[in-house]
Scaffold this motif. Structure first.
Motif, PDB file in Angstrom:
ATOM      1  N   LEU A 177      24.179 -20.372 -48.038  1.00 45.54           N
ATOM      2  CA  LEU A 177      23.650 -19.273 -47.164  1.00 45.54           C
ATOM      3  C   LEU A 177      23.400 -19.746 -45.714  1.00 45.54           C
ATOM      4  N   GLN A 178      23.469 -19.049 -44.822  1.00 45.31           N
ATOM      5  CA  GLN A 178      23.259 -19.441 -43.502  1.00 45.31           C
ATOM      6  C   GLN A 178      22.253 -18.231 -42.845  1.00 45.31           C
ATOM      7  N   GLU A 179      21.642 -18.447 -41.569  1.00 46.84           N
ATOM      8  CA  GLU A 179      20.814 -17.300 -41.303  1.00 46.84           C
ATOM      9  C   GLU A 179      21.624 -16.002 -41.207  1.00 46.84           C
ATOM     10  N   GLY A 180      21.070 -14.805 -41.474  1.00 44.83           N
ATOM     11  CA  GLY A 180      21.664 -13.504 -41.606  1.00 44.83           C
ATOM     12  C   GLY A 180      22.384 -13.234 -42.707  1.00 44.83           C
ATOM     13  N   ASP A 181      22.890 -14.228 -43.580  1.00 47.45           N
ATOM     14  CA  ASP A 181      23.520 -14.237 -44.727  1.00 47.45           C
ATOM     15  C   ASP A 181      22.642 -13.490 -45.891  1.00 47.45           C
ATOM     16  N   ILE A 182      23.410 -12.892 -46.933  1.00 48.87           N
ATOM     17  CA  ILE A 182      22.474 -12.139 -47.771  1.00 48.87           C
ATOM     18  C   ILE A 182      23.497 -12.204 -49.240  1.00 48.87           C
ATOM     19  N   ALA A 183      22.965 -12.675 -50.229  1.00 52.03           N
ATOM     20  CA  ALA A 183      23.570 -12.765 -51.638  1.00 52.03           C
ATOM     21  C   ALA A 183      22.823 -11.874 -52.498  1.00 52.03           C
ATOM     22  N   ILE A 184      23.864 -11.333 -53.455  1.00 54.10           N
ATOM     23  CA  ILE A 184      23.274 -10.374 -54.571  1.00 54.10           C
ATOM     24  C   ILE A 184      23.816 -10.954 -55.820  1.00 54.10           C
ATOM     25  N   SER A 185      23.123 -11.075 -56.811  1.00 50.03           N
ATOM     26  CA  SER A 185      23.398 -11.345 -58.178  1.00 50.03           C
ATOM     27  C   SER A 185      23.388 -10.203 -58.919  1.00 50.03           C
ATOM     28  N   GLN A 196      14.459 -15.774 -40.977  1.00 48.38           N
ATOM     29  CA  GLN A 196      13.871 -16.411 -39.562  1.00 48.38           C
ATOM     30  C   GLN A 196      12.421 -16.310 -39.508  1.00 48.38           C
ATOM     31  N   GLU A 197      12.327 -14.499 -39.446  1.00 52.72           N
ATOM     32  CA  GLU A 197      10.910 -14.185 -39.297  1.00 52.72           C
ATOM     33  C   GLU A 197      10.393 -13.185 -40.182  1.00 52.72           C
ATOM     34  N   PRO A 198      10.006 -13.609 -41.427  1.00 51.89           N
ATOM     35  CA  PRO A 198       9.823 -12.636 -42.679  1.00 51.89           C
ATOM     36  C   PRO A 198       8.362 -11.948 -42.303  1.00 51.89           C
ATOM     37  N   ARG A 242      18.840  -2.695 -49.580  1.00 50.48           N
ATOM     38  CA  ARG A 242      18.921  -2.874 -48.199  1.00 50.48           C
ATOM     39  C   ARG A 242      17.461  -2.537 -47.603  1.00 50.48           C
ATOM     40  N   ILE A 243      17.008  -1.402 -48.052  1.00 52.62           N
ATOM     41  CA  ILE A 243      15.632  -0.971 -47.722  1.00 52.62           C
ATOM     42  C   ILE A 243      14.552  -1.888 -48.074  1.00 52.62           C
ATOM     43  N   HIS A 244      14.395  -2.463 -49.184  1.00 54.06           N
ATOM     44  CA  HIS A 244      13.552  -3.508 -49.381  1.00 54.06           C
ATOM     45  C   HIS A 244      13.726  -4.939 -48.799  1.00 54.06           C
ATOM     46  N   ALA A 245      14.863  -5.067 -48.516  1.00 52.33           N
ATOM     47  CA  ALA A 245      15.343  -6.390 -47.775  1.00 52.33           C
ATOM     48  C   ALA A 245      14.843  -6.316 -46.468  1.00 52.33           C
ATOM     49  N   GLU A 246      15.028  -5.033 -45.814  1.00 47.31           N
ATOM     50  CA  GLU A 246      14.428  -4.648 -44.374  1.00 47.31           C
ATOM     51  C   GLU A 246      12.938  -4.772 -44.223  1.00 47.31           C
ATOM     52  N   LYS A 247      12.140  -4.509 -45.209  1.00 49.86           N
ATOM     53  CA  LYS A 247      10.842  -4.421 -45.550  1.00 49.86           C
ATOM     54  C   LYS A 247      10.112  -5.808 -45.199  1.00 49.86           C
ATOM     55  N   LEU A 248      10.950  -6.828 -45.730  1.00 46.40           N
ATOM     56  CA  LEU A 248      10.571  -8.093 -45.758  1.00 46.40           C
ATOM     57  C   LEU A 248      11.091  -8.937 -44.466  1.00 46.40           C
ATOM     58  N   GLY A 249      11.801  -8.024 -43.656  1.00 46.19           N
ATOM     59  CA  GLY A 249      12.247  -8.707 -42.466  1.00 46.19           C
ATOM     60  C   GLY A 249      13.295  -9.047 -42.265  1.00 46.19           C
ATOM     61  N   TYR A 250      14.242  -8.547 -43.201  1.00 49.00           N
ATOM     62  CA  TYR A 250      15.768  -8.666 -42.789  1.00 49.00           C
ATOM     63  C   TYR A 250      16.415  -7.923 -41.807  1.00 49.00           C
TER      64      TYR A 250
END
Length: 434
Positions: free
Chosen positions: A286-294, A306-308, A417-425
């Protein structure tokens, strides 16, 4: 001369796995030891002991050492050429901890190559059954830690997570409060990852930043132990933990034990081991901006960030690939089991029918949305089925089957997506257009 290769180890909950790759990243060997099946003398179920309180969950430390002995002997019997191994590293299940008794360092350093390692180390652990990630017996220690540092959000802002029962700081606090003499007999506390690295190094391996940030003890910004968190858990803890290091650190050369017993080259390097989730981020490149879902029994989402903005839900860990950046981790308990339940209710138990029904509806589901929690969810803390129609009215009855299926899938991914954005995504404009 044999072509160089590299070993990767995985000390997971139910088994120990090894893989060897060559310089072109081709797999040239792989094997595993399944704890329940291959080491029945430990009497584990799923690799663990679930105690009578149903909250305490542990695994026997010597089982992991014996599994390593067993898999190395299997490799030796197969004719594997250990002298070609240039370096090795690995991963361990996160949040488990190992307690080395005073005097163990000398035993580890001077282990006799004539004996399997588990025989040399059998008296080295002050706690014979290690608390692991499934343990949820430390609620009082979590409350005390949050209170000591000024609240749950302040703890999350420092260490990346609010207090969690499985996190190592709270497990150490429990051991200290219940068995202070056992704690005092302990000279070193390892995570399972650094414990595994220690076995190969023949010395205590340091905890790496990434796995260390799943302890409620490491300041993720400064990459140093938090004195206030350490003091809230147990006295003299910093000395027992050692100094944390970047996850890609070369720790040193392999212990002479392995050179003498298996024929490893003395030049074989040991790279710091890390937790299984950070290792997944590194392994998937993974690189910056990438997201992985298992998509598993529980769904796990992790991403390079980058900025959590650490929150009360989810976790921020130090990035194992780049120590100056971070990874975010979210776990959703209602994953595949919920999808299977809706599949059984709405698609006659057939994934083909489920997929056809999903394809027959439009993206956005004409405004119909659902959040489905069969059991109490982690993120958010909620239970039950909550349906909303296009007028944002709560609907108690079922949706039509194909609408129900799309509502489930879209609801699950919208929550992620909502909870990832809360963490800074941040979802880029390019991503939204795509």
């Amino acid at each position: 001369m044999a072509a160089p290769c590299y070993l990767g180890w995985d000390f997971s909950t139910q088994q120990l796995k090894v893989i060897a790759i060559d310089e072109q990243l081709r797999v040239i060997y792989e094997d595993n030891v399944h704890f329940d099946k291959d080491l029945p003398e430990f009497k584990t179920q799923g690799g663990v002991y679930i105690h009578s309180d149903r909250l305490t969950v542990t695994s026997p430390v010597l089982m992991w050492v014996k599994a390593l002995d067993m898999i190395l002997e299997k490799m030796k019997s197969s004719g594997f050429n250990f002298s070609q191994v240039r370096a090795l590293s690995g991963a361990g299940q996160q949040h488990g901890s190992v307690y080395w008794k005073k005097g163990s360092l000398q035993i580890l350093k001077n282990a006799s190559a004539k004996l399997p390692l588990h025989e040399s180390l059998k008296a080295c652990f002050s706690v014979s059954n290690s608390p692991i990630w499934m343990d949820s017996s430390t609620a009082s220690q979590c409350s005390a830690l949050e209170k000591a540092v000024g609240g749950a959000q302040h703890l999350a802002s420092m260490t990346g997570s609010r207090a969690y029962e499985r996190f190592t700081g709270n497990q150490i606090a429990k051991i200290y409060s219940q068995n202070p003499e056992v704690y005092m007999q302990t000279e070193r506390i390892s995570l399972i990852s650094s414990f595994a690295a220690s076995l190969f190094l023949g010395a205590y391996a340091p905890i790496d930043y990434s796995d260390g940030s799943g302890m409620n003890l490491l300041q993720i910004w400064e990459k140093a132990w938090s004195v206030s968190c350490l003091d809230a858990c147990a006295p003299g803890l910093e000395e027992k933990l050692g100094c944390p290091v970047p996850s890609h650190s070369v720790l040193g050369s392999i212990s002479p034990y392995y050179c003498q017993r298996y024929g490893f080259s003395p030049d074989c390097k040991i790279v710091a081991f890390t937790g299984d989730n950070p290792a997944s981020l590194a392994g998937m490149r993974l690189q910056e901006g990438d997201i992985a879902i298992s998509l598993g029994t529980s769904d796990t989402l992790f991403l390079w960030i980058q900025e959590p903005t650490p929150a009360l839900e989810g976790h921020i860990l130090c990035n194992p690939v780049d120590s100056q950046t971070f990874m975010a981790l979210l776990c959703f308990k209602n994953g595949s089991l919920m999808r299977e339940k809706i599949r059984d209710d709405c698609a006659s138990g057939s994934w083909d029918e489920f997929s056809k029904a999903l394809s027959s509806t439009v993206a956005g589901n004409n405004g119909n949305l659902g959040f489905y929690f069969d059991v109490m969810e982690i993120t958010p803390e909620a239970v039950g089925i909550h349906r909303f129609n296009s007028d944002n009215q709560k609907v108690v009855s079922d949706f039509p089957k194909e609408v129900e299926i799309r509502a489930l899938i879209e609801g699950q991914f919208m929550a992620k997506r909502i909870h990832a954005e809360k963490l800074g995504y941040k979802v880029s404009k390019y991503d939204e257009k795509a």
